[in-house]
Design an enzyme around this catalytic site. Structure first.
Site, short mmCIF file in Angstrom:
data_model
loop_
_atom_site.label_atom_id
_atom_site.label_comp_id
_atom_site.label_asym_id
_atom_site.label_seq_id
_atom_site.Cartn_x
_atom_site.Cartn_y
_atom_site.Cartn_z
N HIS A 94 0.82 -1.21 0.00
CA HIS A 94 0.00 0.00 0.00
C HIS A 94 0.86 1.26 0.00
O HIS A 94 0.39 2.33 0.41
CB HIS A 94 -0.97 0.00 1.18
N ASP A 110 2.65 1.99 -3.01
CA ASP A 110 2.86 2.38 -4.41
C ASP A 110 1.95 3.53 -4.82
O ASP A 110 2.37 4.43 -5.56
CB ASP A 110 2.72 1.20 -5.36
N GLY A 125 -4.07 -12.08 -4.15
CA GLY A 125 -3.06 -11.06 -3.94
C GLY A 125 -1.76 -11.28 -4.67
O GLY A 125 -0.73 -10.75 -4.27
N LEU A 126 -1.78 -12.06 -5.75
CA LEU A 126 -0.56 -12.35 -6.51
C LEU A 126 -0.61 -11.73 -7.91
O LEU A 126 -0.01 -12.25 -8.85
CB LEU A 126 -0.33 -13.86 -6.59
N SER A 127 -1.33 -10.64 -8.03
CA SER A 127 -1.28 -9.80 -9.24
C SER A 127 -1.75 -10.50 -10.50
O SER A 127 -1.19 -10.30 -11.59
CB SER A 127 0.15 -9.26 -9.46
N SER A 152 -4.40 -9.94 -12.19
CA SER A 152 -4.92 -8.97 -13.16
C SER A 152 -3.78 -8.26 -13.88
O SER A 152 -3.84 -8.03 -15.10
CB SER A 152 -5.84 -7.95 -12.47
N GLU A 161 -6.43 -0.79 -15.74
CA GLU A 161 -7.09 -1.28 -14.53
C GLU A 161 -7.86 -0.18 -13.81
O GLU A 161 -8.95 -0.39 -13.30
CB GLU A 161 -6.06 -1.92 -13.60
N ASP A 213 2.18 -3.62 -9.18
CA ASP A 213 1.87 -4.93 -9.74
C ASP A 213 2.24 -5.01 -11.22
O ASP A 213 2.81 -6.00 -11.68
CB ASP A 213 0.38 -5.25 -9.57
N TYR A 261 -10.12 -1.18 -0.61
CA TYR A 261 -8.89 -0.69 -1.23
C TYR A 261 -9.01 0.77 -1.64
O TYR A 261 -8.16 1.60 -1.30
CB TYR A 261 -8.56 -1.57 -2.43
#
Length: 337
Positions: free
Chosen positions: A7, A9, A93-95, A97, A129, A141, A190
């Site tokens: 959190h 970036d 949570g492993l990106s 997208s 995104e 990400d 988020y």
């Protein structure tokens, strides 16, 4: 996956991600028309759309967003058939997208012969995104998916995009365990957290929380802005400490402190995640562990003694199961998987 710098970036801060071994692959071909036909093999779903209107299917919006952003910048994007295959775990949570966005843009770059470097690919993916999938994300990400490798960490200044590869602490390997709790960034808090950080920065008279070096400066803020800002300031400091070249034990201490901050100050953890992290903390082969990704479910990452990550993961998952939860080891990948 992100090792430190959660959190930060979207606050112009510092991050320290690395790539996982799982991959997303996109095949693309011109179809001679104006329509796009998207087949998502992993989901066993198909979507059809044109650039004139956003598709209804959420999974297709990431792809549409990438194509739309290219078109908005003047690229003539013809109708295509696109086939997506991925073993990147979704919703943990492993990106996943970001992996999809980067893979789509790389496929289109290859197909159309576009002169886009990997940083520009990441920037377009982030824009897709935000504008078309409804997640007001930072760029970590997408930069990690586009530029990181699996054998080192990517130290990234998200304000300047200055970056360098940093070696992992000697004698270590990484473990990633899925908590079994899926989460959606767009449906979580988020975007609310991002708004709180912007409010905190405004109250402190700075462009972003990246510009606050002394954690004492946030103590005058009202709650919950004080705690949100405190997390960001201390998390940036943890990343900067880690890239000085610390040993495994110190890196683990930084990971543990990061999780506590995400749990208590940023409030993005949940009890099962905390329980899984506690089990990892207690394992003799683990130097440190924390949630990875935006939180509200998803995965945990741990720094382990080299050669012992798979066993540590199996032990933690077994004990986690005894608590009535269902987890699974994602990294390292089992030879029998």
């Amino acid at each position: 996956m992100n090792l430190l710098g959660e959190h930060t970036d979207y606050n112009d801060g510092f991050v320290l991600p690395t790539a996982i071994p799982q991959r997303t692959t996109v095949a693309a071909r011109r179809n001679g028309g104006a329509e796009f036909v998207l087949h998502a093999a992993t989901l066993d779903r198909e979507a059809r759309f044109t650039l004139d209107s956003q598709p209804e299917e959420q999974f297709a919006r990431y792809v549409y967003g990438c194509l739309r952003c290219l078109a908005d910048e003047g690229t003539e994007v013809p109708g295509m058939d696109l086939h997506v295959e991925s073993d990147v775990p979704m919703g943990v949570g492993l990106s996943s997208s970001a992996a999809l966005e980067v893979a789509v843009l790389r496929a289109v770059r290859e197909l159309l012969g576009l002169s886009l470097d990997d940083v520009r690919i990441a920037q377009l993916a982030q824009r897709a995104e935000i504008e078309h999938a409804g997640v007001n994300c930072g760029i970590m990400d997408q930069m990690a998916s586009s530029l990181a490798g699996t054998d080192s960490m990517l130290f990234l200044d998200t304000r300047s995009l200055a970056r360098r590869l940093v070696p992992m602490p000697s004698g270590t390997e990484l473990l990633v365990v899925d908590s079994g709790l899926s989460r959606s960034l767009a449906g979580s808090a988020y975007n609310e957290r991002r708004a709180q950080c912007e409010a905190a920065a405004s109250a402190l008279g700075v462009a972003s929380l990246r510009d606050v070096d002394d954690v004492k400066a946030v103590e005058s803020l009202p709650e919950p802005l004080r705690r949100r800002a405190r997390h960001v300031v201390t998390e940036n400091a943890r990343v900067l400490r880690a890239v000085e070249g610390v040993d495994a034990e110190t890196f683990g201490v930084l990971m543990n402190a990061s999780h506590a901050s995400l749990r208590d100050d940023y409030e993005v953890s949940v009890p099962p995640l905390d329980a899984l992290v506690a089990l990892l903390h207690a394992h003799p082969s683990v130097h440190g562990a924390r949630l990875t990704g935006a939180g509200f479910g998803g995965a945990c990452v741990a720094l382990c003694r080299e050669g012992e990550a798979e066993r540590a993961g199996r032990d933690a998952v077994e004990r986690y199961g005894a608590q009535g939860q269902s987890g699974r080891v994602l990294v390292p990948r089992s030879e029998t998987a």
